[in-house]
Design a protein around this motif. Sequence first.
Motif: not given
Length: 381
Positions: A269, A274, A277, A334, A336
Amino acid sequence: MSNLSFPRPRQSEVGERLRAEVREFLDDFDFRGDPHTASVFGGFDPEFSEALGARGWIGMGFPQRYGGGGYGLVERYVVLEELLAARAPITAHSVADRQSGQLLLRFGNERQREEILPRIAAGKSYFCIGMSEPDSGSDLASVRTRATKVDGGWLVSGAKIWTTNAHRSHYMILLCRTSPATQERHAGLSQFLVDMKTPGIVCKPIVNIAGVHDFNEVHLQNAFLPDEALIGVEGEGWKQVTSELAFERSGPERFLSHLGLLEEFVHVLKRQPSAEGAKALGRLVAHLATLRRMSRSVATMISDGQDAALHAALVKDLGTCFEQEIPEILRLALQTEPDPNASDAYRAALAHVVLNAPSSTIRGGTKEVLRSIVAKGLGLR
Ligand SMILES: Cc1cc2nc3c(=O)[nH]c(=O)nc-3n(C[C@H](O)[C@H](O)[C@H](O)COP(=O)(O)OP(=O)(O)OC[C@H]3O[C@@H](n4cnc5c(N)ncnc54)[C@H](O)[C@@H]3O)c2cc1C
């Protein structure tokens, strides 16, 4: 419904001084490079355990005559919290430190205390927990492993399962039946201190979904245990084992297991801020602060000699549900994908935690069973 409150945790000046010392000690190590340390209690490292023992940070609550520091649970809590936050490898000695030593201190005979406690405090004696059995994991009252009285000792036969670190422990605290099951389901159980080198004990590895061999199936085939191996009073194993579970269930390891992943998330982060986030982080940190307050309150209760079984069950349930939420909340925040082989520390840690998180709400007592304890304690059942 009875009232439930968590008393204000006690702040300890001695504990806060220790916190600074532990941080300074940990400055010489860096456990953060290994994604495996992002989950559970770091690695299994006998050398590190001995170094901690030499500093007096294992068996801290034992009296000094048994090699302990004569500290209270609150001070022990501070040290453990720092070790977990640094992802230190404490797996080798953690069961002995957390519960087996406390059990021997409370119920063991003098010979057991004199022989074993100093070795635990030195970080040289590791323990495993022989409670669960095939077909009677949560239902401990139905254990079938049996100890039969013979001249000078007991002959034990049966099987234990999911026994973490049995293959690298010196001792097991074994829960078994010493008289046939009756209508009173909790009667007739006893605990024994078992030297893992005893002939007739065989460990068979079980590899977990993360591909790691931590737990085992342990078979006891007519293993002879001398009279002195009995812990406490024959037939009172249920009372003893439930007091041990309060130590097992309430500590910071029940909500800090995946702190390493949260830390890696913060690093990401910082590089790529974000809103999603930040929201995820805020939510998790708020939960973390509340759980910490509750868990420290249980430590204060236990050190004041109060019965904290209900409170400990609640912390264990909430703490491990929190641990299980972490990878999913972070993954979505995220976007991810986890990858165990990624060079990026966050993605590798995420993969490691995704594979380990399912066990949080099973080990140390399943959430359904804990909620049943809580409901009974509150008079709801
Ligand atoms: C990583 C890990 C490490 C472990 N380490 C150890 C160890 O060192 N030593 C040890 O002795 N054990 C250990 N265990 C075992 C663990 O404590 C048991 O797996 C657990 O108690 C559940 O037992 P079980 O797997 O037999 O499932 P079961 O008890 O058969 O439960 C199956 C399902 O039924 C539910 N259930 C069971 N009883 C009730 C009930 N009364 N009411 C409502 N629902 C119920 C459970 O919640 C669960 O969802 C470990 C487990 C894990 C995952």
